[in-house]
Design a protein around this motif. Structure first.
Motif, mmCIF file in Angstrom:
data_model
loop_
_atom_site.group_PDB
_atom_site.id
_atom_site.type_symbol
_atom_site.label_atom_id
_atom_site.label_comp_id
_atom_site.label_asym_id
_atom_site.label_seq_id
_atom_site.Cartn_x
_atom_site.Cartn_y
_atom_site.Cartn_z
ATOM 1 N N ALA A 36 -46.553 5.228 -74.470
ATOM 2 C CA ALA A 36 -45.690 5.867 -75.455
ATOM 3 C C ALA A 36 -46.453 6.851 -76.328
ATOM 4 C CB ALA A 36 -45.018 4.812 -76.338
ATOM 5 N N THR A 37 -47.785 6.774 -76.314
ATOM 6 C CA THR A 37 -48.600 7.714 -77.083
ATOM 7 C C THR A 37 -48.719 9.065 -76.388
ATOM 8 O OG1 THR A 37 -50.558 6.738 -76.028
ATOM 9 C CG2 THR A 37 -49.955 5.911 -78.219
ATOM 10 N N VAL A 38 -48.287 9.156 -75.137
ATOM 11 C CA VAL A 38 -48.262 10.426 -74.411
ATOM 12 C C VAL A 38 -47.026 11.202 -74.864
ATOM 13 C CG1 VAL A 38 -48.133 11.509 -72.134
ATOM 14 C CG2 VAL A 38 -49.434 9.379 -72.437
ATOM 15 N N PRO A 39 -47.168 12.450 -75.315
ATOM 16 C CA PRO A 39 -46.023 13.185 -75.873
ATOM 17 C C PRO A 39 -44.789 13.242 -74.969
ATOM 18 C CG PRO A 39 -48.047 14.339 -76.394
ATOM 19 C CD PRO A 39 -48.432 13.211 -75.478
ATOM 20 N N ALA A 40 -44.986 13.446 -73.678
ATOM 21 C CA ALA A 40 -43.832 13.538 -72.779
ATOM 22 C C ALA A 40 -43.096 12.211 -72.688
ATOM 23 C CB ALA A 40 -44.285 13.985 -71.393
ATOM 24 N N VAL A 41 -43.844 11.123 -72.668
ATOM 25 C CA VAL A 41 -43.230 9.796 -72.605
ATOM 26 C C VAL A 41 -42.498 9.502 -73.911
ATOM 27 C CG1 VAL A 41 -43.662 7.320 -72.386
ATOM 28 C CG2 VAL A 41 -44.919 8.939 -70.946
ATOM 29 N N ALA A 42 -43.142 9.817 -75.032
ATOM 30 C CA ALA A 42 -42.508 9.598 -76.332
ATOM 31 C C ALA A 42 -41.200 10.371 -76.443
ATOM 32 C CB ALA A 42 -43.469 10.002 -77.448
ATOM 33 N N GLN A 43 -41.181 11.598 -75.930
ATOM 34 C CA GLN A 43 -39.961 12.401 -75.993
ATOM 35 C C GLN A 43 -38.850 11.781 -75.163
ATOM 36 O OE1 GLN A 43 -40.480 16.638 -75.391
ATOM 37 N NE2 GLN A 43 -38.360 16.898 -74.729
ATOM 38 N N GLY A 64 -48.823 13.349 -68.230
ATOM 39 C CA GLY A 64 -47.810 12.300 -68.168
ATOM 40 C C GLY A 64 -46.749 12.475 -67.110
ATOM 41 N N LYS A 65 -46.843 13.529 -66.313
ATOM 42 C CA LYS A 65 -45.778 13.783 -65.348
ATOM 43 C C LYS A 65 -45.705 12.704 -64.276
ATOM 44 C CE LYS A 65 -48.486 17.071 -62.600
ATOM 45 N NZ LYS A 65 -49.743 16.688 -63.281
ATOM 46 N N SER A 66 -46.858 12.262 -63.764
ATOM 47 C CA SER A 66 -46.848 11.207 -62.746
ATOM 48 C C SER A 66 -46.394 9.877 -63.338
ATOM 49 C CB SER A 66 -48.237 11.055 -62.117
ATOM 50 O OG SER A 66 -48.555 12.178 -61.315
ATOM 51 N N LEU A 214 -36.698 22.850 -63.987
ATOM 52 C CA LEU A 214 -38.148 22.798 -64.151
ATOM 53 C C LEU A 214 -38.478 22.346 -65.567
ATOM 54 C CD1 LEU A 214 -39.205 26.148 -62.436
ATOM 55 C CD2 LEU A 214 -39.039 23.873 -61.416
ATOM 56 N N LEU A 215 -39.336 21.333 -65.665
ATOM 57 C CA LEU A 215 -39.785 20.824 -66.952
ATOM 58 C C LEU A 215 -41.297 20.930 -67.024
ATOM 59 C CD1 LEU A 215 -37.545 17.639 -67.302
ATOM 60 C CD2 LEU A 215 -37.221 19.860 -68.411
ATOM 61 N N GLU A 216 -41.783 21.702 -67.991
ATOM 62 C CA GLU A 216 -43.215 21.859 -68.185
ATOM 63 C C GLU A 216 -43.691 20.748 -69.124
ATOM 64 O OE1 GLU A 216 -45.973 25.773 -68.189
ATOM 65 O OE2 GLU A 216 -44.356 25.729 -69.665
ATOM 66 N N VAL A 217 -44.696 20.004 -68.674
ATOM 67 C CA VAL A 217 -45.167 18.822 -69.386
ATOM 68 C C VAL A 217 -46.510 19.133 -70.030
ATOM 69 C CG1 VAL A 217 -45.606 16.338 -69.173
ATOM 70 C CG2 VAL A 217 -44.044 17.467 -67.573
#
Length: 250
Positions: A36-43, A64-66, A214-217
């Motif tokens: 959850a500390t990864v920005p993409a996951v938190a979002q 965090g994409k994978s 397309l989502l840029e992470v």
């Protein structure tokens, strides 16, 4: 469109398996805990994520994409080291527990089938297939093929019919021509209105999947982008137009 039996052949909208991914209300994930500390996951946890027919995540290593892709695959019921919902292959668990904290909003009546191609675990998965052949005809001898050939054969053999087709950095095994071949296959898969593709990639070729969101992470989290706006595409263009500009720094 009406078929010969008088039945409507118009595809139903939003017939693909997953419409939205969001945090489970029953098992929230503490924001101080990885991932959850990864920005993409938190979002994703804070805002949820709508999925279309095809969603492609691009970004640097560690963005965090994978983690996102594999967690959706696991929450759907796919094998964590690759395979379908029926695969039981497992060696050493390396995936996060994010899937346990996710809730998938599925399409009523949507397909429960799918397959997860996880590039880093495919060699072991091929051995699993050898030891557990399909009923009827024997499986392809994937170990006898080159790395790239085995990926393309696996997609051609397993990605059939309606379902959720998840791929984590499949370009790691593919040449330019192989990437184009996979792109063509994914495009064909999406001709089925009840199929859905979720893909993470470093490849500008695979990021060009027609119709994909397309989502840029990155450090910003997740942001939508057009293909020509991706940092990935800009970096490749700059390198190919003048590799000496990059190489002088090494």
């Amino acid at each position: 469109m009406i078929d010969a039996m008088g039945r409507s052949q118009t595809p139903l909208p939003h017939a693909y398996p997953i419409r939205r991914v969001q945090e489970s209300q029953h098992l929230p994930l503490a924001r101080t805990r990885w991932p959850a500390t990864v920005p993409a996951v938190a979002q994703l946890l804070d805002q949820g994520l709508d999925l279309g027919r095809a969603t492609v995540l691009v970004g640097e290593n560690g963005s965090g994409k994978s983690t996102l892709v594999e967690s959706v695959a696991l929450a759907f019921g796919l094998s964590p080291e690759g395979g379908s919902t029926g695969a039981q292959h497992s060696t050493r668990a390396t995936e996060s527990d994010l899937a346990e904290h996710l809730h998938l909003i599925r399409t009523p009546g949507g397909s429960r089938r799918g397959f997860f191609l996880r590039a880093e675990t495919m060699h072991g998965f091929y051995t699993y297939l050898e030891k557990n052949p399909s009923t009827g005809s024997p499986d392809i001898d994937f170990h006898s093929l080159s790395h790239g050939e085995s990926f393309l054969e696996l997609v051609g053999d397993r990605f059939r019919g309606s379902g959720l087709w998840v791929l984590d950095e499949p370009e790691s095994a593919l040449s330019f021509a192989g990437s184009l071949s996979l792109l063509a296959t994914l495009k064909e898969i999406l001709d089925d209105p009840e199929s859905q593709v979720l893909l993470s990639t470093h490849s500008p070729i695979l990021a060009a999947l027609p119709g994909a969101t397309l989502l840029e992470v990155g450090p910003w989290g997740l942001r939508p982008a057009a293909w020509e706006e991706l940092e990935l595409v800009a970096n490749w263009r700059n390198f190919l137009s003048g590799p000496e500009r990059f190489l002088r720094h090494f």
